[in-house]
Design an enzyme around this catalytic site. Structure first.
Site, PDB file in Angstrom:
ATOM      1  N   GLU A  34       0.851  -1.199   0.000  1.00 47.86           N
ATOM      2  CA  GLU A  34       0.000   0.000   0.000  1.00 47.86           C
ATOM      3  C   GLU A  34       0.881   1.242   0.000  1.00 47.86           C
ATOM      4  O   GLU A  34       1.706   1.420   0.883  1.00 47.86           O
ATOM      5  CB  GLU A  34      -0.922  -0.001   1.228  1.00 47.86           C
ATOM      6  CG  GLU A  34      -1.641   1.310   1.492  1.00 47.86           C
ATOM      7  CD  GLU A  34      -2.448   1.864   0.302  1.00 47.86           C
ATOM      8  OE1 GLU A  34      -3.268   1.136  -0.255  1.00 47.86           O
ATOM      9  OE2 GLU A  34      -2.218   3.051  -0.065  1.00 47.86           O
ATOM     10  N   ARG A 108     -16.033   5.369   4.875  1.00 47.17           N
ATOM     11  CA  ARG A 108     -15.026   4.535   4.201  1.00 47.17           C
ATOM     12  C   ARG A 108     -13.870   4.206   5.139  1.00 47.17           C
ATOM     13  O   ARG A 108     -13.349   3.090   5.131  1.00 47.17           O
ATOM     14  CB  ARG A 108     -14.504   5.244   2.947  1.00 47.17           C
ATOM     15  CG  ARG A 108     -13.472   4.413   2.183  1.00 47.17           C
ATOM     16  CD  ARG A 108     -12.922   5.163   0.976  1.00 47.17           C
ATOM     17  NE  ARG A 108     -11.972   4.343   0.235  1.00 47.17           N
ATOM     18  CZ  ARG A 108     -10.686   4.230   0.552  1.00 47.17           C
ATOM     19  NH1 ARG A 108     -10.198   4.877   1.578  1.00 47.17           N
ATOM     20  NH2 ARG A 108      -9.895   3.453  -0.169  1.00 47.17           N
ATOM     21  N   TYR A 220     -26.789  10.869   4.656  1.00 46.07           N
ATOM     22  CA  TYR A 220     -27.115   9.752   5.552  1.00 46.07           C
ATOM     23  C   TYR A 220     -26.165   9.742   6.743  1.00 46.07           C
ATOM     24  O   TYR A 220     -25.062  10.291   6.674  1.00 46.07           O
ATOM     25  CB  TYR A 220     -27.096   8.405   4.819  1.00 46.07           C
ATOM     26  CG  TYR A 220     -25.853   8.067   4.037  1.00 46.07           C
ATOM     27  CD1 TYR A 220     -24.711   7.592   4.662  1.00 46.07           C
ATOM     28  CD2 TYR A 220     -25.828   8.213   2.658  1.00 46.07           C
ATOM     29  CE1 TYR A 220     -23.574   7.256   3.920  1.00 46.07           C
ATOM     30  CE2 TYR A 220     -24.691   7.893   1.917  1.00 46.07           C
ATOM     31  CZ  TYR A 220     -23.572   7.412   2.558  1.00 46.07           C
ATOM     32  OH  TYR A 220     -22.452   7.093   1.840  1.00 46.07           O
ATOM     33  N   ASP A 299     -11.930  -0.701  -8.690  1.00 45.92           N
ATOM     34  CA  ASP A 299     -11.882   0.488  -9.549  1.00 45.92           C
ATOM     35  C   ASP A 299     -10.798   0.389 -10.615  1.00 45.92           C
ATOM     36  O   ASP A 299     -10.885   1.048 -11.652  1.00 45.92           O
ATOM     37  CB  ASP A 299     -11.619   1.741  -8.698  1.00 45.92           C
ATOM     38  CG  ASP A 299     -12.870   2.223  -7.980  1.00 45.92           C
ATOM     39  OD1 ASP A 299     -13.899   1.536  -8.050  1.00 45.92           O
ATOM     40  OD2 ASP A 299     -12.805   3.298  -7.349  1.00 45.92           O
TER      41      ASP A 299
HETATM   42  C1  LIG Z   1      -8.446   7.837  -0.215  1.00 49.94           C
HETATM   43  C2  LIG Z   1      -9.716   7.380  -0.890  1.00 49.94           C
HETATM   44  C3  LIG Z   1     -10.933   7.952  -0.526  1.00 49.94           C
HETATM   45  C4  LIG Z   1     -12.118   7.551  -1.161  1.00 49.94           C
HETATM   46  N1  LIG Z   1     -13.294   8.118  -0.768  1.00 49.94           N
HETATM   47  C5  LIG Z   1     -14.450   7.714  -1.334  1.00 49.94           C
HETATM   48  C6  LIG Z   1     -15.709   8.244  -0.912  1.00 49.94           C
HETATM   49  O1  LIG Z   1     -15.768   9.081  -0.034  1.00 49.94           O
HETATM   50  N2  LIG Z   1     -16.862   7.813  -1.516  1.00 49.94           N
HETATM   51  C7  LIG Z   1     -16.815   6.881  -2.529  1.00 49.94           C
HETATM   52  O2  LIG Z   1     -17.858   6.522  -3.079  1.00 49.94           O
HETATM   53  N3  LIG Z   1     -15.650   6.349  -2.939  1.00 49.94           N
HETATM   54  C8  LIG Z   1     -14.472   6.735  -2.355  1.00 49.94           C
HETATM   55  N4  LIG Z   1     -13.293   6.178  -2.750  1.00 49.94           N
HETATM   56  C9  LIG Z   1     -13.350   5.132  -3.792  1.00 49.94           C
HETATM   57  C10 LIG Z   1     -13.905   3.851  -3.247  1.00 49.94           C
HETATM   58  O3  LIG Z   1     -13.183   3.441  -2.110  1.00 49.94           O
HETATM   59  C11 LIG Z   1     -13.795   2.843  -4.367  1.00 49.94           C
HETATM   60  O4  LIG Z   1     -14.605   3.261  -5.451  1.00 49.94           O
HETATM   61  C12 LIG Z   1     -14.290   1.454  -4.008  1.00 49.94           C
HETATM   62  O5  LIG Z   1     -14.219   1.197  -2.636  1.00 49.94           O
HETATM   63  C13 LIG Z   1     -13.464   0.406  -4.767  1.00 49.94           C
HETATM   64  O6  LIG Z   1     -12.219   0.351  -4.139  1.00 49.94           O
HETATM   65  P1  LIG Z   1     -10.869  -0.226  -4.682  1.00 49.94           P
HETATM   66  O7  LIG Z   1     -10.337  -1.096  -3.600  1.00 49.94           O
HETATM   67  O8  LIG Z   1     -11.016  -0.795  -6.033  1.00 49.94           O
HETATM   68  O9  LIG Z   1      -9.941   1.067  -4.847  1.00 49.94           O
HETATM   69  P2  LIG Z   1      -9.551   2.198  -3.827  1.00 49.94           P
HETATM   70  O10 LIG Z   1     -10.483   2.251  -2.668  1.00 49.94           O
HETATM   71  O11 LIG Z   1      -9.345   3.422  -4.636  1.00 49.94           O
HETATM   72  O12 LIG Z   1      -8.130   1.711  -3.240  1.00 49.94           O
HETATM   73  C14 LIG Z   1      -6.949   1.682  -4.004  1.00 49.94           C
HETATM   74  C15 LIG Z   1      -5.760   1.639  -3.059  1.00 49.94           C
HETATM   75  O13 LIG Z   1      -4.562   1.424  -3.825  1.00 49.94           O
HETATM   76  C16 LIG Z   1      -3.532   2.249  -3.345  1.00 49.94           C
HETATM   77  N5  LIG Z   1      -2.539   2.415  -4.424  1.00 49.94           N
HETATM   78  C17 LIG Z   1      -2.637   3.158  -5.548  1.00 49.94           C
HETATM   79  N6  LIG Z   1      -1.542   3.012  -6.313  1.00 49.94           N
HETATM   80  C18 LIG Z   1      -0.726   2.159  -5.654  1.00 49.94           C
HETATM   81  C19 LIG Z   1       0.563   1.605  -5.939  1.00 49.94           C
HETATM   82  N7  LIG Z   1       1.233   1.899  -7.064  1.00 49.94           N
HETATM   83  N8  LIG Z   1       1.126   0.756  -5.048  1.00 49.94           N
HETATM   84  C20 LIG Z   1       0.473   0.430  -3.888  1.00 49.94           C
HETATM   85  N9  LIG Z   1      -0.738   0.942  -3.565  1.00 49.94           N
HETATM   86  C21 LIG Z   1      -1.344   1.776  -4.447  1.00 49.94           C
HETATM   87  C22 LIG Z   1      -4.272   3.512  -2.936  1.00 49.94           C
HETATM   88  O14 LIG Z   1      -3.511   4.283  -2.027  1.00 49.94           O
HETATM   89  C23 LIG Z   1      -5.540   2.938  -2.308  1.00 49.94           C
HETATM   90  O15 LIG Z   1      -5.373   2.660  -0.934  1.00 49.94           O
HETATM   91  C24 LIG Z   1     -12.086   6.555  -2.165  1.00 49.94           C
HETATM   92  C25 LIG Z   1     -10.860   5.982  -2.544  1.00 49.94           C
HETATM   93  C26 LIG Z   1      -9.675   6.382  -1.908  1.00 49.94           C
HETATM   94  C27 LIG Z   1      -8.350   5.752  -2.321  1.00 49.94           C
END
Ligand SMILES: Cc1cc2nc3c(=O)[nH]c(=O)nc-3n(C[C@H](O)[C@H](O)[C@H](O)COP(=O)(O)OP(=O)(O)OC[C@H]3O[C@@H](n4cnc5c(N)ncnc54)[C@H](O)[C@@H]3O)c2cc1C
Length: 401
Positions: A34, A108, A220, A299
């Site tokens: 991370e 979150r 909410y 995502d």
């Molecule tokens: C800081 C943050 C705040 C968010 N806030 C909201 C919100 O308020 N409401 C909402 O609807 N959605 C929010 N989202 C998006 C939401 O969490 C996602 O749409 C959903 O939960 C899918 O998550 P994911 O695990 O695919 O990606 P994400 O939740 O985006 O997580 C991706 C993770 O990968 C890490 N990362 C990125 N590049 C690298 C790399 N090269 N090496 C190692 N780690 C890396 C990031 O730091 C992050 O922790 C947020 C995302 C983040 C990162």
């Protein structure tokens, strides 16, 4: 445990942490990289419908999440044009009994920290904070994953890599550099309020969705009801990556004052001190889900608009399906892992694309203006709560089979 059973995950977001727990429970050793040094309280509320909460409960997170989540009793659909509530769709106990799992709204950061606590407690998972995925090379024995912590650049050998590193994924960029997120022309503004600042009618355990011309507002309770989460979505041109840039609240207030928004919405917006904003980017439908022993989830492969409230839910489902697929057949060699990842993509593609399309369509409906907004309001009223809820069955009733 042998290095040949080690799976690297880039990203300790909601999808990456769920994947780590799901894979470790199937007997794999997992290393999560991370890039953030701390899992901070960035972001706002997320909605977790039964399709997602069921998976988290099966992973043993019921008590950890139950302490922080709120179970809304209903979704109130409000229209600015009509001046109030059009329809109240029951959730709470009724939805929980029907779907066999709760509908939760949660900050979150609370969800991420509950997952991270479970990951830290698991003997077969290592979480490396401040550690960024940088590069990878495939070879006969598996994969070499290159990562950096400060100035310390290292490489490790593993069986597979999962890119759960969000919409600006470095793993996806490495595999498919032409697949890039696109700016939707919409900006989400997020604010939170202490619940005791507001009259009781605004702090009930309910999701309020206000639809108005070219904008909408969702409110909410989160943090066990202590705070109210507000998210307003408006068109705009500002399109920088990131999740938490300070926003000029005068811009937001004037947008909501200009087009006839009702008093309660303007009151909620004015009560927030310190709006943050993020530009809404999406991945085009049809991005590839894997290449060889590298798979994408969440995502990174299907960043979507938030209007179906399924961004986190789809990442959680991906994680569960990926772990199941990988554990069902032999997974000793890169070719076997690649076959499992191909199957995973096949299982996920159509459902996720349908949710992406629903999210885009709902966004257009929420933001209608003029006579067509009147037609929308009449249709919603005529539909009634039961039919409205039944339209979500294909999402909420999904189960890992
Ligand atoms: C800081 C943050 C705040 C968010 N806030 C909201 C919100 O308020 N409401 C909402 O609807 N959605 C929010 N989202 C998006 C939401 O969490 C996602 O749409 C959903 O939960 C899918 O998550 P994911 O695990 O695919 O990606 P994400 O939740 O985006 O997580 C991706 C993770 O990968 C890490 N990362 C990125 N590049 C690298 C790399 N090269 N090496 C190692 N780690 C890396 C990031 O730091 C992050 O922790 C947020 C995302 C983040 C990162």
């Amino acid at each position: 445990m042998a290095a040949s059973r080690t799976i690297f995950i880039a990203g300790a977001g909601i999808g990456g942490l769920t994947a780590a727990l799901s894979l470790a429970n199937k007997g794999f050793r997992v290393v999560v990289l991370e890039k953030a040094e701390r899992l901070e309280e960035v972001g706002a509320g997320l909605q977790l419908s039964p399709n997602a909460s069921r998976i988290l409960i099966d992973l043993g997170l019921k008590d950890r999440l139950g302490r922080r989540a709120v179970t809304p009793e209903a979704i109130s659909i409000m229209s600015v044009r009509a001046g109030g509530e059009l329809l109240r769709v029951p959730l709470g106990k009724a939805a929980c009994e029907r779907a066999g799992a709760p509908y939760w709204v949660i900050h979150r950061a609370d969800l991420q920290s509950a997952l991270a606590d479970a990951v830290t407690d698991h003997p077969d998972i290592e979480l490396k904070l401040g550690c960024q995925f940088e590069d990878l090379a495939a070879h006969a024995k598996g994969l070499t994953v290159v990562h950096r912590t400060g100035n310390d650049r290292r490489q490790d050998v593993g069986l597979a890599l999962i890119g759960a590193d969000g919409v600006w994924s470095a793993v996806r960029n490495h595999l498919f550099p032409d697949a890039q997120p696109q700016f939707s022309g919409l900006i989400a503004w997020r604010g939170t309020l202490d619940a005791n600042q507001l009259p009781r009618e605004y702090t009930a355990p309910r999701v309020q969705l206000w639809m108005g011309p070219k904008a909408h507002l969702v409110a909410y309770p989160i943090s066990a009801g202590r705070q109210i989460n507000l998210v307003a979505v408006l068109p705009g041109k500002w399109n920088r990556p990131g999740w938490s840039t300070g926003g000029d609240e005068r811009e937001l207030r004037s947008a909501f004052e200009a087009s006839g928004w009702t008093g309660p919405v303007r009151m909620l917006i004015a009560a927030v001190d310190g709006w943050r904003k993020w530009a809404l980017f999406t991945m085009p439908e049809g991005c590839a889900w894997h290449q060889g022993a590298v798979a994408l989830l969440g995502d990174a492969v299907h960043g979507m608009l938030p209007f179906a409230a399924q961004g986190a839910g789809m990442a959680i489902e991906d994680a569960a399906v990926l772990a199941k697929t990988l554990s069902e057949g032999p997974s000793e060699t890169s070719a076997q892992v690649a076959a499992a990842f191909k199957h995973y993509g096949r299982l996920r593609r159509a459902r996720v694309a349908r949710v992406q399309r629903l999210a885009a369509k709902q966004g257009r409906i929420y933001h209608l203006a003029g006579p067509i907004a009147l037609a929308r309001d009449l249709t919603i009223k005529a539909m009634g709560p039961e039919r409205m809820l039944a339209r979500q069955n294909w999402i909420y009733d999904w189960r890992l089979t």
